[in-house]
Scaffold this motif. Structure first.
Motif, PDB file in Angstrom:
ATOM      1  N   LEU A   3       1.055   2.316   8.991  1.00  0.00           N
ATOM      2  CA  LEU A   3       1.058   3.551   8.221  1.00  0.00           C
ATOM      3  C   LEU A   3       1.255   4.769   9.126  1.00  0.00           C
ATOM      4  O   LEU A   3       2.008   5.688   8.797  1.00  0.00           O
ATOM      5  N   ARG A   4       0.576   4.775  10.247  1.00  0.00           N
ATOM      6  CA  ARG A   4       0.712   5.896  11.179  1.00  0.00           C
ATOM      7  C   ARG A   4       2.139   5.987  11.727  1.00  0.00           C
ATOM      8  O   ARG A   4       2.693   7.079  11.886  1.00  0.00           O
ATOM      9  N   THR A   5       2.724   4.837  12.024  1.00  0.00           N
ATOM     10  CA  THR A   5       4.101   4.827  12.520  1.00  0.00           C
ATOM     11  C   THR A   5       5.059   5.359  11.459  1.00  0.00           C
ATOM     12  O   THR A   5       5.942   6.172  11.751  1.00  0.00           O
ATOM     13  N   ASP A   6       4.893   4.904  10.232  1.00  0.00           N
ATOM     14  CA  ASP A   6       5.745   5.388   9.143  1.00  0.00           C
ATOM     15  C   ASP A   6       5.623   6.902   8.981  1.00  0.00           C
ATOM     16  O   ASP A   6       6.615   7.605   8.792  1.00  0.00           O
ATOM     17  N   ALA A   7       4.401   7.404   9.048  1.00  0.00           N
ATOM     18  CA  ALA A   7       4.169   8.827   8.820  1.00  0.00           C
ATOM     19  C   ALA A   7       4.714   9.693   9.951  1.00  0.00           C
ATOM     20  O   ALA A   7       5.099  10.843   9.725  1.00  0.00           O
ATOM     21  N   SER A   8       4.765   9.150  11.157  1.00  0.00           N
ATOM     22  CA  SER A   8       5.167   9.955  12.314  1.00  0.00           C
ATOM     23  C   SER A   8       6.647   9.859  12.633  1.00  0.00           C
ATOM     24  O   SER A   8       7.122  10.554  13.544  1.00  0.00           O
ATOM     25  N   ASP A   9       7.373   9.026  11.893  1.00  0.00           N
ATOM     26  CA  ASP A   9       8.794   8.811  12.191  1.00  0.00           C
ATOM     27  C   ASP A   9       9.640   9.740  11.329  1.00  0.00           C
ATOM     28  O   ASP A   9       9.833   9.488  10.140  1.00  0.00           O
ATOM     29  N   LEU A  35       0.821  -1.212   0.000  1.00  0.00           N
ATOM     30  CA  LEU A  35       0.000   0.000   0.000  1.00  0.00           C
ATOM     31  C   LEU A  35       0.853   1.259   0.000  1.00  0.00           C
ATOM     32  O   LEU A  35       0.567   2.213  -0.727  1.00  0.00           O
ATOM     33  N   GLU A  36       1.918   1.267   0.803  1.00  0.00           N
ATOM     34  CA  GLU A  36       2.809   2.414   0.802  1.00  0.00           C
ATOM     35  C   GLU A  36       3.478   2.576  -0.557  1.00  0.00           C
ATOM     36  O   GLU A  36       3.695   3.691  -1.038  1.00  0.00           O
ATOM     37  N   PHE A  37       3.825   1.433  -1.164  1.00  0.00           N
ATOM     38  CA  PHE A  37       4.442   1.478  -2.486  1.00  0.00           C
ATOM     39  C   PHE A  37       3.514   2.165  -3.487  1.00  0.00           C
ATOM     40  O   PHE A  37       3.951   2.993  -4.291  1.00  0.00           O
ATOM     41  N   LEU A  38       2.232   1.835  -3.451  1.00  0.00           N
ATOM     42  CA  LEU A  38       1.286   2.479  -4.365  1.00  0.00           C
ATOM     43  C   LEU A  38       1.261   3.985  -4.148  1.00  0.00           C
ATOM     44  O   LEU A  38       1.190   4.761  -5.114  1.00  0.00           O
ATOM     45  N   CYS A  39       1.311   4.417  -2.880  1.00  0.00           N
ATOM     46  CA  CYS A  39       1.281   5.856  -2.594  1.00  0.00           C
ATOM     47  C   CYS A  39       2.521   6.549  -3.146  1.00  0.00           C
ATOM     48  O   CYS A  39       2.427   7.640  -3.727  1.00  0.00           O
ATOM     49  N   HIS A  41       9.712   8.899   3.159  1.00  0.00           N
ATOM     50  CA  HIS A  41       8.689   9.836   2.702  1.00  0.00           C
ATOM     51  C   HIS A  41       9.157  11.287   2.768  1.00  0.00           C
ATOM     52  O   HIS A  41       9.823  11.704   3.711  1.00  0.00           O
ATOM     53  N   ASN A  42       8.761  12.038   1.753  1.00  0.00           N
ATOM     54  CA  ASN A  42       8.854  13.489   1.851  1.00  0.00           C
ATOM     55  C   ASN A  42       7.491  13.983   2.344  1.00  0.00           C
ATOM     56  O   ASN A  42       6.606  13.196   2.688  1.00  0.00           O
ATOM     57  N   ALA A  43       7.307  15.301   2.390  1.00  0.00           N
ATOM     58  CA  ALA A  43       6.052  15.844   2.923  1.00  0.00           C
ATOM     59  C   ALA A  43       4.856  15.356   2.117  1.00  0.00           C
ATOM     60  O   ALA A  43       3.778  15.090   2.670  1.00  0.00           O
ATOM     61  N   GLN A  44       5.037  15.215   0.813  1.00  0.00           N
ATOM     62  CA  GLN A  44       3.916  14.831  -0.039  1.00  0.00           C
ATOM     63  C   GLN A  44       3.474  13.398   0.221  1.00  0.00           C
ATOM     64  O   GLN A  44       2.290  13.143   0.487  1.00  0.00           O
ATOM     65  N   THR A  45       4.386  12.446   0.149  1.00  0.00           N
ATOM     66  CA  THR A  45       3.977  11.056   0.349  1.00  0.00           C
ATOM     67  C   THR A  45       3.574  10.803   1.797  1.00  0.00           C
ATOM     68  O   THR A  45       2.740   9.938   2.067  1.00  0.00           O
ATOM     69  N   ARG A  46       4.150  11.576   2.730  1.00  0.00           N
ATOM     70  CA  ARG A  46       3.712  11.448   4.122  1.00  0.00           C
ATOM     71  C   ARG A  46       2.236  11.827   4.255  1.00  0.00           C
ATOM     72  O   ARG A  46       1.465  11.163   4.951  1.00  0.00           O
ATOM     73  N   ARG A  47       1.823  12.900   3.566  1.00  0.00           N
ATOM     74  CA  ARG A  47       0.404  13.292   3.597  1.00  0.00           C
ATOM     75  C   ARG A  47      -0.474  12.196   3.006  1.00  0.00           C
ATOM     76  O   ARG A  47      -1.592  11.960   3.477  1.00  0.00           O
ATOM     77  N   LEU A  48       0.021  11.545   1.970  1.00  0.00           N
ATOM     78  CA  LEU A  48      -0.788  10.499   1.336  1.00  0.00           C
ATOM     79  C   LEU A  48      -1.013   9.324   2.272  1.00  0.00           C
ATOM     80  O   LEU A  48      -2.137   8.823   2.387  1.00  0.00           O
TER      81      LEU A  48
END
Length: 219
Positions: free
Chosen positions: A161-167, A115-119, A173-180
């Motif tokens: 996903l939440r852990t990935d986004a908050s680390d 799923l992260e790969f798709l984003c 991730h850059n800001a864009q993929t983090r938002r996704l």
């Protein structure tokens, strides 16, 4: 060794059926995770888009019982840190095109699940072919629907996903993929239908691209 490529028109139904039969042949969850890992490894990193599409095909063609079988295996994979993944360069480590992961990029890369790969694929050049918004929505809808067949798998994936986004040190991730991935996690956790979750992510990507076109780079 010759470069491996997917057929122009893969038999996704046949491939999904073969994967399900392989999982059904294993009596334990760990054995089913072994099957998922083996299929992913056989495809290799360059064909990881094919693995993501294979899971989406199971979500498309499979009945509820089949989806539960696969989702339970994915839940076990998440629980044991064995989710079939590929590696992408950490942000700023170098170009994505062609997944050129030899040499220094290998030591500065991060694991990423389907799923992260798709984003990431939606907004970055991580494959020989681009992933358009409509194709993303289709694949992400099927994947979210598949994983949601197991509430345990869905909860574990949302947490991931939440852990990935908050680390901030994770580096993928850059800001864009983090938002996704944040959008994906929050809409999924809120109980939105899979198609609505996928559409929200695609719209977030479109909004970011619109901002970038007006001269505000996304970092």
């Amino acid at each position: 060794m010759a470069e491996r490529i997917l057929k122009a028109e893969p038999d996704w139904f046949g491939a999904a059926q073969a994967l399900v039969e392989g999982l059904q042949g294993q009596p334990t969850l760990d054995g089913r995770v072994d099957v998922l890992e083996r299929v992913c490894l056989d495809l290799g990193e360059a064909l990881y888009p094919g693995f993501a599409k294979l899971l989406a095909a199971v979500g498309h063609f499979g009945d509820h019982e089949v989806k539960v079988l696969v989702a339970d295996a994915l839940a076990q994979a998440l629980m044991t840190a064995r989710l079939p993944s590929t590696r992408l360069p950490a942000w700023g480590a170098g170009g994505f095109a062609g997944l050129g992961l030899g040499g220094p990029l290998r030591t500065n890369s991060r694991n990423v699940g389907p799923l992260e790969f798709l984003c990431v694929w939606l907004v970055r050049d991580v494959s020989d072919e681009a992933l358009g918004g409509e194709a993303f929505e289709t694949a992400a809808t099927y994947l979210v629907d598949l994983i949601s067949a197991s509430p345990r798998a869905a909860a574990l994936y949302v947490d991931k996903l939440r852990t990935d986004a908050s680390d901030p040190t994770e580096g993928l991730h850059n800001a864009q993929t983090r938002r996704l991935i944040e959008t994906l996690a929050e809409r999924w956790a809120a109980g939105d239908a899979p198609a609505e979750v996928a559409r929200a992510v695609a719209r977030a990507a479109e909004a970011d691209q619109g901002v970038a076109r007006w001269g505000f780079p996304l970092r």
